[in-house]
Design a protein around this motif. Sequence first.
Motif, PDB file in Angstrom:
ATOM      1  N   LEU A  96       0.800  -1.224   0.000  1.00 26.30           N
ATOM      2  CA  LEU A  96       0.000   0.000   0.000  1.00 26.30           C
ATOM      3  C   LEU A  96       0.831   1.271   0.000  1.00 26.30           C
ATOM      4  O   LEU A  96       0.477   2.230  -0.700  1.00 26.30           O
ATOM      5  CB  LEU A  96      -0.973  -0.022   1.188  1.00 26.30           C
ATOM      6  CG  LEU A  96      -2.013  -1.146   1.170  1.00 26.30           C
ATOM      7  CD1 LEU A  96      -2.941  -1.032   2.367  1.00 26.30           C
ATOM      8  CD2 LEU A  96      -2.828  -1.129  -0.122  1.00 26.30           C
ATOM      9  N   PRO A  97       1.946   1.354   0.775  1.00 27.74           N
ATOM     10  CA  PRO A  97       2.721   2.599   0.735  1.00 27.74           C
ATOM     11  C   PRO A  97       3.290   2.925  -0.641  1.00 27.74           C
ATOM     12  O   PRO A  97       3.640   4.078  -0.909  1.00 27.74           O
ATOM     13  CB  PRO A  97       3.846   2.343   1.753  1.00 27.74           C
ATOM     14  CG  PRO A  97       3.297   1.315   2.676  1.00 27.74           C
ATOM     15  CD  PRO A  97       2.460   0.437   1.816  1.00 27.74           C
ATOM     16  N   ALA A  98       3.396   1.914  -1.532  1.00 27.03           N
ATOM     17  CA  ALA A  98       3.956   2.155  -2.862  1.00 27.03           C
ATOM     18  C   ALA A  98       2.940   2.752  -3.823  1.00 27.03           C
ATOM     19  O   ALA A  98       3.290   3.122  -4.944  1.00 27.03           O
ATOM     20  CB  ALA A  98       4.501   0.844  -3.439  1.00 27.03           C
ATOM     21  N   LEU A  99       1.682   2.845  -3.415  1.00 30.13           N
ATOM     22  CA  LEU A  99       0.642   3.419  -4.276  1.00 30.13           C
ATOM     23  C   LEU A  99       0.703   4.933  -4.148  1.00 30.13           C
ATOM     24  O   LEU A  99       0.274   5.496  -3.154  1.00 30.13           O
ATOM     25  CB  LEU A  99      -0.735   2.879  -3.877  1.00 30.13           C
ATOM     26  CG  LEU A  99      -0.871   1.340  -3.926  1.00 30.13           C
ATOM     27  CD1 LEU A  99      -2.236   0.919  -3.424  1.00 30.13           C
ATOM     28  CD2 LEU A  99      -0.632   0.833  -5.337  1.00 30.13           C
ATOM     29  N   GLY A 100       1.245   5.566  -5.168  1.00 27.49           N
ATOM     30  CA  GLY A 100       1.499   7.006  -5.096  1.00 27.49           C
ATOM     31  C   GLY A 100       0.265   7.845  -4.886  1.00 27.49           C
ATOM     32  O   GLY A 100       0.310   8.868  -4.196  1.00 27.49           O
ATOM     33  N   SER A 101      -0.883   7.448  -5.449  1.00 35.19           N
ATOM     34  CA  SER A 101      -2.109   8.247  -5.318  1.00 35.19           C
ATOM     35  C   SER A 101      -2.827   7.982  -4.008  1.00 35.19           C
ATOM     36  O   SER A 101      -3.725   8.728  -3.633  1.00 35.19           O
ATOM     37  CB  SER A 101      -3.062   7.952  -6.489  1.00 35.19           C
ATOM     38  OG  SER A 101      -2.469   8.321  -7.715  1.00 35.19           O
ATOM     39  N   LEU A 102      -2.455   6.876  -3.340  1.00 34.64           N
ATOM     40  CA  LEU A 102      -3.042   6.568  -2.041  1.00 34.64           C
ATOM     41  C   LEU A 102      -2.146   7.205  -0.989  1.00 34.64           C
ATOM     42  O   LEU A 102      -1.330   6.563  -0.345  1.00 34.64           O
ATOM     43  CB  LEU A 102      -3.123   5.060  -1.825  1.00 34.64           C
ATOM     44  CG  LEU A 102      -3.943   4.568  -0.625  1.00 34.64           C
ATOM     45  CD1 LEU A 102      -5.414   4.863  -0.823  1.00 34.64           C
ATOM     46  CD2 LEU A 102      -3.739   3.077  -0.410  1.00 34.64           C
ATOM     47  N   LYS A 103      -2.305   8.519  -0.798  1.00 34.17           N
ATOM     48  CA  LYS A 103      -1.366   9.283   0.014  1.00 34.17           C
ATOM     49  C   LYS A 103      -1.370   8.823   1.461  1.00 34.17           C
ATOM     50  O   LYS A 103      -0.348   8.548   2.053  1.00 34.17           O
ATOM     51  CB  LYS A 103      -1.705  10.770  -0.077  1.00 34.17           C
ATOM     52  CG  LYS A 103      -1.510  11.325  -1.481  1.00 34.17           C
ATOM     53  CD  LYS A 103      -1.865  12.791  -1.545  1.00 34.17           C
ATOM     54  CE  LYS A 103      -1.673  13.338  -2.954  1.00 34.17           C
ATOM     55  NZ  LYS A 103      -2.058  14.759  -3.053  1.00 34.17           N
TER      56      LYS A 103
END
Length: 421
Positions: A96-103
Motif C-alpha cells: 500500500l505505501p507504494a501506491l502514489g495516489s493513495l497518500k
Amino acid sequence: MESEQRAEQGAEQYQCCGLLQQDLTELCAWAGITSIPRVTVRPSCAATEGAEPCRLGERCIQVELQNDNDPRSVCGVFLRGWKVDEEMLGVLSKCLPALGSLKTLKSLTLEGNPLPEHSFHVLMGASSTLSHLSLRNNCIDDRAAQLLGQGLSSMSSSNHSLLSLVLSFNRISDVGAEHIAEGLRWNRSLLSLSLAHNRIGDAGAVKLAEVLQPFKLRHEEVVERRRLQMEEQGQPRAAESSSGHALSLQVSAAAGKLSATKQRTGTTKKKELLRKDKSKQSKKSTAPSDSRPGRSRGAKGAIEEQQDTEAEDLAEPSHPLLEPGLHCGGNVILPGNRVLLNLNLSYNRITERGLGALLAAVEGQEQQEGAGGRQGLRCLSLNRNNFSSACAAFTRLQKLLLQRDPLPKLVEGEEEHSQDP
C-alpha cells in the motif's frame, strides 16, 4: 527455517513498483501464500469497462482509480468478504505505501476478523496515519487490549492521528479496560472510544474514570516530567539524578547554608522585583482582559493567577507530562484526559459503584471547565448495564450531559441496538 529466512530476505529486498496486482503476486510468492487475492476495479468506477465485481467469499481486493486508464492511480482500497491473516497484513503493509495516489489511509474497518497473534495494535503505532479504526467482533481479549492500550500511548510515545476507535462486541474485561485507561492517560488525540458489548464491570469503569479527572503522577512519571522540563529549559540532563531527587536536595542544601542576612536581602530583592513586575503588568493590561480588576486576590488568588498564566503558556505542550499541574501534599497532580469527547460503555456489567465513579469524573470536568479548563466528555453512553435507569446517579448524569452537549443525538443507540454478527 532457512527457507523462511530466505523468504523474509527476499520480501525485504523486493522493491514494490506501484502496480498492486504485480506487487501482491511477488510478495505473496516470497511469503509462501498460494491463494493470491485478485485485484479488481470497483464497478462504480469502471462502468465503461464493465469490471466484474468480486464474488462472495473470493479473496478479492477492490480499488478505486483516479484515472481509469492508469492502474497506478489507485486512490481507494477495499477488502471485504474474506479474513486477513497476519501474513497478508504484512504483505499489504509493503504494497500500500507504494501506491502514489493513495497518500494516506485514514479509515479502516476490520470487523469479524479475529487474529490469534493479537496483531491489531500494529495499526495504531506512533507513525500510523489512521483517523478512524473499527475492530468490532474480533474476539479481542485482555492481552490484545493491553497491546492496544500501549498503541494509544505510553510515557515515551503516543498515537497522534487516531480520532475514533471502536472496540465493541469483543471480550474485554476489567483487566483490559484498565489497559485501555492506561493508554488514555497520555493520549491527547482520541476523541471517541466505544467499548460497548464487552465484559467491563465496576473495576474497569473506575480505572477509566480516574484518567478523565485530575490524577497523581507516579514516581517514574515525576522523574520524566522533570527531565522534560529541564530539556525545554535547555539544561543538561545530568543535573538530575536517576532517582529524580538530586536537584531538589541540592537546592535544599544550598538554602540551608545561606545566612539569615542573605535570606533577608534576597527576600527584599524579590519583593522589589515583584513590585516592578506588577507595575509593568498593570500598564500593559487592558480593562476587558480582567473582569475583576479591583479585587484583592490574596495569596490563593495569586497562585491561581500564576496557574492560569502557565496554562496559557502551555496550551499545547510537547508532552502531556508538561501540562500545568498542582503540587499538593508532596504530589504532582495533572488535570487528566480532557480530550476524549465520546465514551460508549453500553451493554457491560457496571453497577452503581462504577456509575458513581464516572459521574464524579464528569462532575469534576464540569467544575474544571467552569474554572477555564478544557471541555472533556460530551457523551457518555451507559445503557443496559447492571443498574436501574431510574437511579438517582444515572438521572443526575443524564441531566449533566444534556447541559454539556444539548445537541440531539441523531445516531445515539445505533451501536447498542445492533446485533452481534
